[in-house]
Design a protein around this motif. Structure first.
Motif, PDB file in Angstrom:
ATOM      1  N   LEU A  48      17.044  29.758  71.447  1.00 21.56           N
ATOM      2  CA  LEU A  48      17.188  31.149  71.016  1.00 21.56           C
ATOM      3  C   LEU A  48      18.662  31.531  70.968  1.00 21.56           C
ATOM      4  CD1 LEU A  48      16.456  34.045  70.397  1.00 21.56           C
ATOM      5  CD2 LEU A  48      15.921  34.393  72.810  1.00 21.56           C
ATOM      6  N   ALA A  49      19.420  31.161  71.996  1.00 24.58           N
ATOM      7  CA  ALA A  49      20.841  31.511  72.046  1.00 24.58           C
ATOM      8  C   ALA A  49      21.586  30.951  70.838  1.00 24.58           C
ATOM      9  CB  ALA A  49      21.462  30.991  73.337  1.00 24.58           C
ATOM     10  N   ARG A  50      21.258  29.740  70.436  1.00 23.05           N
ATOM     11  CA  ARG A  50      21.938  29.120  69.292  1.00 23.05           C
ATOM     12  C   ARG A  50      21.581  29.820  67.988  1.00 23.05           C
ATOM     13  NH1 ARG A  50      24.506  24.524  71.025  1.00 23.05           N
ATOM     14  NH2 ARG A  50      23.925  23.961  73.153  1.00 23.05           N
ATOM     15  N   ALA A  51      20.308  30.185  67.834  1.00 19.85           N
ATOM     16  CA  ALA A  51      19.906  30.918  66.639  1.00 19.85           C
ATOM     17  C   ALA A  51      20.547  32.306  66.629  1.00 19.85           C
ATOM     18  CB  ALA A  51      18.384  31.034  66.581  1.00 19.85           C
ATOM     19  N   LEU A  52      20.508  32.975  67.787  1.00 19.70           N
ATOM     20  CA  LEU A  52      21.098  34.308  67.897  1.00 19.70           C
ATOM     21  C   LEU A  52      22.600  34.247  67.654  1.00 19.70           C
ATOM     22  CD1 LEU A  52      20.329  37.267  68.670  1.00 19.70           C
ATOM     23  CD2 LEU A  52      21.019  36.700  71.009  1.00 19.70           C
ATOM     24  N   GLY A  53      23.242  33.182  68.133  1.00 21.59           N
ATOM     25  CA  GLY A  53      24.669  33.005  67.916  1.00 21.59           C
ATOM     26  C   GLY A  53      25.012  32.946  66.439  1.00 21.59           C
ATOM     27  N   GLN A  54      24.164  32.272  65.676  1.00 16.98           N
ATOM     28  CA  GLN A  54      24.394  32.221  64.227  1.00 16.98           C
ATOM     29  C   GLN A  54      24.264  33.604  63.611  1.00 16.98           C
ATOM     30  OE1 GLN A  54      22.404  28.958  62.031  1.00 16.98           O
ATOM     31  NE2 GLN A  54      21.887  28.072  64.020  1.00 16.98           N
ATOM     32  N   GLY A  55      23.290  34.359  64.107  1.00 23.37           N
ATOM     33  CA  GLY A  55      23.109  35.722  63.619  1.00 23.37           C
ATOM     34  C   GLY A  55      24.300  36.605  63.952  1.00 23.37           C
ATOM     35  N   VAL A  56      24.839  36.445  65.169  1.00 21.24           N
ATOM     36  CA  VAL A  56      26.007  37.227  65.579  1.00 21.24           C
ATOM     37  C   VAL A  56      27.224  36.858  64.727  1.00 21.24           C
ATOM     38  CG1 VAL A  56      27.676  37.577  67.451  1.00 21.24           C
ATOM     39  CG2 VAL A  56      25.227  37.646  67.939  1.00 21.24           C
ATOM     40  N   THR A  57      27.390  35.573  64.450  1.00 24.76           N
ATOM     41  CA  THR A  57      28.512  35.133  63.614  1.00 24.76           C
ATOM     42  C   THR A  57      28.411  35.734  62.217  1.00 24.76           C
ATOM     43  OG1 THR A  57      28.795  33.067  64.835  1.00 24.76           O
ATOM     44  CG2 THR A  57      29.654  33.123  62.598  1.00 24.76           C
ATOM     45  N   GLN A  58      27.203  35.788  61.686  1.00 25.94           N
ATOM     46  CA  GLN A  58      27.001  36.406  60.368  1.00 25.94           C
ATOM     47  C   GLN A  58      27.370  37.886  60.401  1.00 25.94           C
ATOM     48  OE1 GLN A  58      22.905  35.600  59.396  1.00 25.94           O
ATOM     49  NE2 GLN A  58      23.225  33.390  59.215  1.00 25.94           N
ATOM     50  N   GLU A  59      27.082  38.546  61.515  1.00 27.56           N
ATOM     51  CA  GLU A  59      27.359  39.974  61.643  1.00 27.56           C
ATOM     52  C   GLU A  59      28.835  40.271  61.877  1.00 27.56           C
ATOM     53  OE1 GLU A  59      25.505  42.871  61.588  1.00 27.56           O
ATOM     54  OE2 GLU A  59      23.840  41.697  60.780  1.00 27.56           O
ATOM     55  N   THR A  60      29.498  39.422  62.655  1.00 30.27           N
ATOM     56  CA  THR A  60      30.851  39.732  63.128  1.00 30.27           C
ATOM     57  C   THR A  60      31.942  38.823  62.554  1.00 30.27           C
ATOM     58  OG1 THR A  60      30.704  38.239  65.039  1.00 30.27           O
ATOM     59  CG2 THR A  60      29.854  40.500  65.318  1.00 30.27           C
ATOM     60  N   LYS A  61      31.548  37.704  61.960  1.00 28.90           N
ATOM     61  CA  LYS A  61      32.496  36.692  61.462  1.00 28.90           C
ATOM     62  C   LYS A  61      33.252  36.007  62.596  1.00 28.90           C
ATOM     63  CE  LYS A  61      31.183  38.251  57.537  1.00 28.90           C
ATOM     64  NZ  LYS A  61      30.016  37.580  56.892  1.00 28.90           N
ATOM     65  N   GLN A  62      32.731  36.150  63.821  1.00 28.53           N
ATOM     66  CA  GLN A  62      33.345  35.494  64.974  1.00 28.53           C
ATOM     67  C   GLN A  62      32.453  34.360  65.463  1.00 28.53           C
ATOM     68  OE1 GLN A  62      36.345  35.967  66.137  1.00 28.53           O
ATOM     69  NE2 GLN A  62      36.829  37.783  64.915  1.00 28.53           N
ATOM     70  N   GLN A  63      33.099  33.297  65.934  1.00 26.58           N
ATOM     71  CA  GLN A  63      32.363  32.148  66.465  1.00 26.58           C
ATOM     72  C   GLN A  63      31.680  32.511  67.776  1.00 26.58           C
ATOM     73  OE1 GLN A  63      34.889  28.870  67.535  1.00 26.58           O
ATOM     74  NE2 GLN A  63      33.193  27.485  67.996  1.00 26.58           N
ATOM     75  N   VAL A  64      30.500  31.926  68.009  1.00 26.32           N
ATOM     76  CA  VAL A  64      29.805  32.083  69.280  1.00 26.32           C
ATOM     77  C   VAL A  64      29.696  30.713  69.942  1.00 26.32           C
ATOM     78  CG1 VAL A  64      27.650  32.712  70.426  1.00 26.32           C
ATOM     79  CG2 VAL A  64      28.481  34.089  68.508  1.00 26.32           C
ATOM     80  N   VAL A  65      30.194  30.623  71.159  1.00 28.50           N
ATOM     81  CA  VAL A  65      30.174  29.367  71.927  1.00 28.50           C
ATOM     82  C   VAL A  65      29.017  29.427  72.921  1.00 28.50           C
ATOM     83  CG1 VAL A  65      31.456  27.885  73.525  1.00 28.50           C
ATOM     84  CG2 VAL A  65      32.674  29.124  71.700  1.00 28.50           C
ATOM     85  N   ILE A  66      28.195  28.375  72.937  1.00 27.54           N
ATOM     86  CA  ILE A  66      27.087  28.303  73.887  1.00 27.54           C
ATOM     87  C   ILE A  66      27.531  27.538  75.122  1.00 27.54           C
ATOM     88  CG2 ILE A  66      24.685  27.638  74.248  1.00 27.54           C
ATOM     89  CD1 ILE A  66      25.105  29.699  72.012  1.00 27.54           C
ATOM     90  N   ASP A  67      27.458  28.184  76.273  1.00 26.84           N
ATOM     91  CA  ASP A  67      27.875  27.574  77.541  1.00 26.84           C
ATOM     92  C   ASP A  67      26.642  27.396  78.429  1.00 26.84           C
ATOM     93  OD1 ASP A  67      29.184  26.669  79.766  1.00 26.84           O
ATOM     94  OD2 ASP A  67      30.233  28.553  80.213  1.00 26.84           O
ATOM     95  N   ASN A  68      26.062  26.184  78.398  1.00 28.05           N
ATOM     96  CA  ASN A  68      24.880  25.897  79.214  1.00 28.05           C
ATOM     97  C   ASN A  68      25.282  25.632  80.652  1.00 28.05           C
ATOM     98  OD1 ASN A  68      24.213  24.515  76.295  1.00 28.05           O
ATOM     99  ND2 ASN A  68      22.419  25.494  77.190  1.00 28.05           N
ATOM    100  N   LYS A  69      24.663  26.367  81.580  1.00 29.53           N
ATOM    101  CA  LYS A  69      24.919  26.168  83.005  1.00 29.53           C
ATOM    102  C   LYS A  69      23.578  26.089  83.738  1.00 29.53           C
ATOM    103  CE  LYS A  69      29.478  28.354  83.165  1.00 29.53           C
ATOM    104  NZ  LYS A  69      30.178  27.067  83.385  1.00 29.53           N
ATOM    105  N   PRO A  70      22.849  24.968  83.570  1.00 30.42           N
ATOM    106  CA  PRO A  70      21.523  24.846  84.171  1.00 30.42           C
ATOM    107  C   PRO A  70      21.582  24.468  85.646  1.00 30.42           C
ATOM    108  CG  PRO A  70      22.058  22.833  83.019  1.00 30.42           C
ATOM    109  CD  PRO A  70      23.208  23.791  82.772  1.00 30.42           C
ATOM    110  N   GLY A  71      20.437  24.580  86.295  1.00 27.63           N
ATOM    111  CA  GLY A  71      20.312  24.099  87.662  1.00 27.63           C
ATOM    112  C   GLY A  71      20.196  25.177  88.707  1.00 27.63           C
ATOM    113  N   ALA A  72      19.702  24.757  89.889  1.00 24.32           N
ATOM    114  CA  ALA A  72      19.574  25.631  91.058  1.00 24.32           C
ATOM    115  C   ALA A  72      18.774  26.885  90.742  1.00 24.32           C
ATOM    116  CB  ALA A  72      20.951  25.992  91.607  1.00 24.32           C
TER     117      ALA A  72
END
Length: 323
Positions: A48-72
């Protein structure tokens, strides 16, 4: 007269700090945005975050970086998001795991789901799917219940999120079975072990589990929603398959660190709601059976409070003791 002038001057000075913030919010964002995700790559939240990131980039023309921090139990991601700069450029894309369930599963959290975050907007909600290893000699929910009762403590279920774990615990409680829980950092590695036979079953999100069912790598016995899903209408609900009244859904939402200026939060709410309705996100929802949500920051705040009570009741009724 002097008192009146002094009062007006003081009021004007008090407004000054908010003027640059409001002005900055109008041009926000002017640099890349980071989405902090508390689960592994490939998880439903990550997808979802990756799809939403593409949507945000389309809206703002800014890159969205996905930072996965799994665990615990998603603690790592939640802590990182809570401590991120309060400028709106670090957004926590998360679920009920961190903001409704964990507080009832653990005696002490390394973050406060209310005080450490400012709600931005709800994103979506979805159901889960009960899947088993292909070699497990069962083809229905009733088969699974019979097998589990004949071998108490011999079967295992994986869980890579609180939603997945509680779904399994609720199934055990409602069927009177004893199935051992095996915790994972996220659902994708649990599914990998399920395919390999390390664990016997799990109840996971549609985005993670359904593609494996479609690919013939695992067997689906039921879905956790009250109605069958359009993507796989041949799969019965767990309730109609023999565990009457069973239901387990989950939700996604966006937060920023507490203290993020209100104008920035409002701007983010607008950006994310627009992105959430973009074609790329709607296509993702259509492929997973998720339902689009939305609303204001205050809507999410009220929703989270209600959900916390709901998940607390589910966890208590399932007899899960705090760790």
């Amino acid at each position: 007269m002097m008192n009146r002038r002094t009062t007006l001057a003081a009021a004007a000075l008090a407004l000054l700090p908010s003027i640059p913030i409001a002005a900055a919010a109008q041009t926000f964002p002017d640099k890349p945005i980071t989405f902090i995700v508390p689960f592994a790559a490939g998880s439903a939240t990550d997808q979802l975050a990756r799809a939403l990131g593409q949507g945000v980039t389309q809206e703002t023309k800014q890159q969205v970086v996905i930072d996965n921090k799994p665990g615990a139990n998603a603690f790592i991601g939640a802590q990182a998001a809570a401590k991120a700069p309060k400028d709106g450029y670090s957004i926590f894309i998360t679920t009920n795991t961190t903001h409704a369930a964990n507080e009832h599963l653990f005696r002490k959290l390394p973050y406060d789901p209310v005080k450490d975050f400012e709600p931005v907007t709800l994103l979506s909600k979805g159901g889960q799917i009960l899947v088993v290893n292909n070699n497990l000699p069962v083809n229905s929910v009733q088969d699974l219940i019979k097998l589990a009762k004949s071998k108490p403590g011999k079967l295992s279920f994986g869980s890579g999120s609180s939603s997945s774990r509680i779904a399994g615990e609720l199934f055990k409680q409602m069927t009177g079975t004893y199935i051992v829980n095996i915790p994972y950092r996220s659902n994708p590695p649990a599914v990998t072990d399920l395919i390999g036979g390390t664990i016997d079953l799990m109840i996971t999100d549609m985005a993670t589990g359904l593609p494996q069912v479609k690919g013939g790598k695992v067997k689906a016995l039921g879905v956790s929603t009250t109605k069958r899903i359009a993507l796989a209408p041949e799969i019965p609900t767990i309730s109609e398959a023999g565990v009457k009244g069973y239901e387990m859904t989950f939700w996604f939402a966006a937060y920023v660190p507490a203290g993020t200026p209100a104008p920035v939060v409002a701007r983010l709410n607008d950006i994310l709601q627009r992105a959430n309705r973009s074609k790329v996100v709607q296509d993702f929802y259509a492929s997973t059976g998720f339902e689009t949500l939305g609303g204001s920051s205050d809507d999410l705040r009220k929703f989270q409070a209600a959900e916390s009570q709901k998940w607390g009741k589910i966890i208590n009724s399932a007899g899960i003791e705090k760790e």
